[in-house]
Design an enzyme around this catalytic site. Structure first.
Site, PDB file in Angstrom:
ATOM      1  N   CYS A 225      -2.642  -2.672   9.903  1.00  0.00           N
ATOM      2  CA  CYS A 225      -4.327  -2.611   9.366  1.00  0.00           C
ATOM      3  C   CYS A 225      -3.765  -2.133   7.830  1.00  0.00           C
ATOM      4  CB  CYS A 225      -4.914  -1.359  10.086  1.00  0.00           C
ATOM      5  SG  CYS A 225      -6.643  -0.933   9.255  1.00  0.00           S
TER       6      CYS A 225
ATOM      7  N   CYS B   2      -6.555   0.317   6.670  1.00  0.00           N
ATOM      8  CA  CYS B   2      -6.180   1.730   7.204  1.00  0.00           C
ATOM      9  C   CYS B   2      -5.089   2.542   6.252  1.00  0.00           C
ATOM     10  CB  CYS B   2      -5.979   1.755   8.558  1.00  0.00           C
ATOM     11  SG  CYS B   2      -7.129   0.811   9.529  1.00  0.00           S
ATOM     12  N   ASP B   3      -3.803   1.805   6.130  1.00  0.00           N
ATOM     13  CA  ASP B   3      -2.679   2.537   5.757  1.00  0.00           C
ATOM     14  C   ASP B   3      -2.180   1.989   4.257  1.00  0.00           C
ATOM     15  OD1 ASP B   3      -2.512   3.693   8.450  1.00  0.00           O
ATOM     16  OD2 ASP B   3      -1.472   2.254   9.222  1.00  0.00           O
TER      17      ASP B   3
END
Length: 178
Positions: free
Chosen positions: A30, A33-34
């Protein structure tokens, strides 16, 4: 009275050494996300579809040094994404597969293999974002006898109804926009 089945999907895996062991420590599925963890770092994105190219562009715009690894000689992604990747000068490793992800506490390097000449090389990298698709979590749906499409997603009408009365499906398991 009814029941809603929302079992979702899971990220498709490469199935190589280091992938599971280094998940969350440089291996990610992701980018949104990261990605912010890897500003100004060297990152590889694995894949050739819309998600992979979108992830690569997103990470590039965060300031990461991004390269794309694709096992074929052309992308499946939409043309405007391909054009954007080209315009941004993102490096692409065509006809190449990731064979191994190495690191002790976090990702340190990866081993790539060119499918055309069988040459392997080890490259130092800070993170690997794997964007090769999703698999529907349809085990329960299969056991219940729900109708699935050719990709394994539950078939629903516009109200989320399945082929079994009072049994609805919602979310990623229906294969709609995710």
């Amino acid at each position: 009275k009814g029941l809603i089945l929302a079992t979702g999907t899971t990220h498709r895996k490469l199935g190589i050494d280091g992938e599971e062991e280094l998940y969350g420590r440089g291996v990610s599925y992701c980018a949104t996300c990261d990605g912010y963890l890897y500003k100004d770092k060297k990152i590889f994105v694995v894949g050739g579809g819309n998600t992979a190219l979108t992830d690569a562009l997103y990470l590039h715009n965060l300031g990461a040094q991004v390269s794309i690894i694709h096992r074929r000689d052309e992308f499946r992604a939409e043309k405007h994404l391909q054009d954007s990747v080209k315009n941004e000068g993102i490096e692409i490793f065509w006809n190449t597969e990731v064979k191994k992800i190495n690191g002790k506490k976090r990702v340190e390097n990866i081993v790539l293999k060119n499918k055309n000449n069988d040459e392997s090389k080890k490259i130092t990298v800070d993170a690997v974002f794997i964007s090769i698709g999703e698999t529907p979590r349809n085990q329960l749906a299969t056991q219940l006898g729900l109708n699935l499409d050719k990709s394994g997603y539950i078939k629903v009408d516009r109200y989320g109804r399945t082929n079994i009365p009072r049994l609805y499906a919602a979310g990623d398991i229906t294969g709609g926009v995710r």
